[in-house]
Design a protein around this motif. Structure first.
Motif, PDB file in Angstrom:
ATOM      1  N   LYS A   7     -87.581  -5.451 -31.825  1.00  0.00           N
ATOM      2  CA  LYS A   7     -88.370  -6.059 -30.686  1.00  0.00           C
ATOM      3  C   LYS A   7     -87.768  -5.585 -29.362  1.00  0.00           C
ATOM      4  O   LYS A   7     -88.834  -5.282 -28.545  1.00  0.00           O
ATOM      5  CB  LYS A   7     -87.675  -7.649 -30.753  1.00  0.00           C
ATOM      6  CG  LYS A   7     -88.353  -8.486 -31.653  1.00  0.00           C
ATOM      7  CD  LYS A   7     -87.755  -9.796 -31.647  1.00  0.00           C
ATOM      8  CE  LYS A   7     -88.397 -10.714 -32.817  1.00  0.00           C
ATOM      9  NZ  LYS A   7     -87.799 -12.086 -32.681  1.00  0.00           N
ATOM     10  N   ARG A   8     -86.650  -5.134 -29.308  1.00  0.00           N
ATOM     11  CA  ARG A   8     -86.092  -4.204 -28.084  1.00  0.00           C
ATOM     12  C   ARG A   8     -86.881  -2.894 -27.968  1.00  0.00           C
ATOM     13  O   ARG A   8     -87.245  -2.796 -26.675  1.00  0.00           O
ATOM     14  CB  ARG A   8     -84.698  -4.200 -28.245  1.00  0.00           C
ATOM     15  CG  ARG A   8     -83.807  -5.338 -28.056  1.00  0.00           C
ATOM     16  CD  ARG A   8     -82.452  -5.342 -27.991  1.00  0.00           C
ATOM     17  NE  ARG A   8     -81.600  -6.567 -27.699  1.00  0.00           N
ATOM     18  CZ  ARG A   8     -81.033  -6.920 -28.532  1.00  0.00           C
ATOM     19  NH1 ARG A   8     -81.084  -6.495 -29.934  1.00  0.00           N
ATOM     20  NH2 ARG A   8     -80.289  -8.289 -28.376  1.00  0.00           N
ATOM     21  N   SER A  11     -90.549  -3.278 -26.719  1.00  0.00           N
ATOM     22  CA  SER A  11     -90.512  -3.670 -25.576  1.00  0.00           C
ATOM     23  C   SER A  11     -90.325  -2.293 -24.612  1.00  0.00           C
ATOM     24  O   SER A  11     -91.027  -2.193 -23.766  1.00  0.00           O
ATOM     25  CB  SER A  11     -89.585  -4.659 -25.104  1.00  0.00           C
ATOM     26  OG  SER A  11     -89.395  -4.915 -23.550  1.00  0.00           O
ATOM     27  N   GLU A  33     -84.692   2.292 -21.011  1.00  0.00           N
ATOM     28  CA  GLU A  33     -84.864   0.860 -21.747  1.00  0.00           C
ATOM     29  C   GLU A  33     -84.531   1.064 -23.265  1.00  0.00           C
ATOM     30  O   GLU A  33     -83.821   0.341 -23.987  1.00  0.00           O
ATOM     31  CB  GLU A  33     -86.625   0.686 -21.653  1.00  0.00           C
ATOM     32  CG  GLU A  33     -86.750  -0.063 -20.046  1.00  0.00           C
ATOM     33  CD  GLU A  33     -86.125  -1.156 -19.764  1.00  0.00           C
ATOM     34  OE1 GLU A  33     -85.857  -2.219 -20.622  1.00  0.00           O
ATOM     35  OE2 GLU A  33     -86.009  -1.295 -18.752  1.00  0.00           O
TER      36      GLU A  33
END
Length: 493
Positions: A7-8, A11, A33
């Motif tokens: 998920k990270r 993103s 990120e």
């Protein structure tokens, strides 16, 4: 597996998608990120620093391809570097040409070492080896009994003796291996809750006296950097030949898998993907990285299917489907085969793109839903399974009572099945080119995906109803039906 990291990273890659064109400035912003995602996944700090330097150099120097979206090119760079980070890979075991090969497993208490001994014994036995399990863990209560139970399940001999000296147990096991003509000895040594001098002294004595040919460290994936630090300590004392990562199927972060090779310099040999004794597989970075990046694991899916599917029965099914015939008996058989392949949630994670579909897997008890569907079909008569159109209101009530579900669940299943059966019939009449075109759209729409449709949460609720809620709805519908019938009789009178 790796849900949090996936998920990270998704993103983080979304940052590139939003920017459109890639520049050196926004590449650095986006990779920041990615760096945060890896740190939050409990990857070793030094490993993250070196990894991001390499990714940054390759990404900035990347020649953009017009036909490929910018974020896809960044994903490719990250994908390749992650594979390199965990390699090179060598899942082989060097076996001695003369005499038994001795393999010593070591690790901290609670890492799954004893179970891993059994898994390794099963794997080697399937390759034609004759292993002997040695109960040399004299510290943990019931460790010897646990290994004996595992040996009985596998029909593999287990050596143990009433001794307080693990070195003597291991030495005596050599004679036992020769007596039983075993060609591989697997030593289950003691662990502690932490690395200490007493533990290391005991392992060094075993290594000195028994001279194992291979020493593997059993590493619990769920402990992240702590497991990596422990692996480093064991490697300094024993010079490890490889690492076996356990409980990887339950690891949402992936920090240990990404760090241990770089920190220790020792290759990961095998990974444990479940509690059962057949859940040990050679370490494959490409498959691991594919799941980390949400690309699925088609190879793993095919291997799981091949291990349980009856080829003769599969051929009959294929011939039946080719004629456009498909009933609830066929569907139930497919569900049974799917359950043999393992956890439905794990299987979903191996299907590329399923995590991108509008179905929140966190809200689905996938295995429970499969069992529920199976229970509904089992509550039908053979004739109802062959012809679901026979199921009227009274039959729905009978089936729902037998399956312990709401009558509306029967209606929903029949409707979804009708759509699937229609699709099977349509596919049987298509040319090969038409089939390819049709199948290419399934992943996006999920129109006939049992995992997406049959097991999806009910619309408007966001979650499955509890038995009490279903019973309450059933009583409310019956009340409304009775009122409707009274009103109709009143109009007739």
């Amino acid at each position: 597996m790796f849900d949090d990291l996936q998920k990270r990273l998704s993103s983080a890659f979304g940052q590139f998608r939003a920017r459109g064109l890639l520049t050196e400035a926004n590449i650095k912003d986006g990779l920041r990120e990615v760096r945060t995602a890896l740190l939050e996944a409990d990857v070793n700090l030094q490993v993250v620093k070196e990894f991001m330097e390499k990714v940054g150099e390759r990404a900035v120097g990347q020649q953009l391809i017009k036909s490929v979206r910018p974020e896809q090119q960044i994903v490719k760079v990250v994908h390749d570097e992650l594979i390199e980070l965990m390699g090179p890979v060598d899942p082989s075991i060097r076996f001695e040409k003369t005499g038994p090969t001795i393999i010593m497993l070591c690790g901290l208490q609670g890492s799954g070492k004893t179970t891993t001994c059994g898994k390794l014994a099963r794997l080697l036995a399937s390759q034609g080896r004759k292993p002997l399990l040695v109960a040399a863990d004299l510290q943990r209560p019931a460790a010897i009994e646990q290994l004996k139970v595992i040996g009985q399940q596998l029909q593999v001999p287990v050596f143990s003796e009433p001794s307080s000296n693990p070195v003597k147990v291991c030495q005596d096991a050599l004679a036992e291996a020769n007596r039983q003509a075993c060609d591989t000895i697997i030593l289950d040594t003691a662990g502690r809750l932490h690395v200490d001098d007493e533990l290391m002294a005991e392992l060094k004595q075993i290594e000195k006296k028994v001279k194992p040919h291979q020493v593997f460290f059993v590493c619990d994936a769920l402990t992240g950097q702590d497991a990596v630090a422990s692996a480093g300590s064991f490697n300094e004392a024993l010079e490890l030949d490889g690492v076996i990562i356990t409980k990887l199927d339950g690891d949402a972060r992936g920090g240990a898998a990404l760090s241990v090779r770089k920190v220790t310099g020792v290759p990961v040999k095998f990974v444990g993907m479940g509690e059962k004794l057949d859940k040990l597989q050679p370490f494959d970075p490409e498959r691991i990285v594919g799941q980390m990046l949400g690309m699925g694991d088609i190879v793993g899916l095919v291997e799981a299917a091949q291990s349980v599917v009856d080829q003769e029965e599969a051929q009959k099914q294929q011939e039946k489907l080719a004629k456009g015939k498909f009933d609830l008996n066929d569907f139930r058989q497919q569900i049974t085969q799917m359950k043999k392949m393992g956890s439905v949630r794990d299987l979903m994670g191996k299907i590329p793109g399923l995590n991108q579909m509008p179905v929140n897997l966190d809200e689905i008890d996938a295995d429970g839903e499969v069992q529920r569907i199976q229970g509904i079909i089992d509550s039908m008569t053979p004739e109802e399974r062959r012809n679901p159109n026979l199921i009227d209101i009274s039959r729905r009530r009978r089936i729902s009572a037998g399956a312990g579900v709401d009558p509306s669940d029967i209606s929903a299943l029949v409707k979804q099945f009708d759509a699937m059966a229609a699709f099977v019939k349509q596919m049987s009449q298509m040319t090969m080119l038409d089939k390819i075109r049709a199948m290419s759209g399934l992943g996006r729409a999920g129109a006939f995906n049992p995992g997406a449709r049959l097991m999806a949460p009910k619309q408007g609720t966001g979650k499955r109803l509890t038995p009490k809620e279903r019973e309450k709805q059933r009583k409310q519908r019956e009340k409304e039906e009775r009122k409707k019938r009274r009103d109709e009789r009143g109009k007739e009178g």
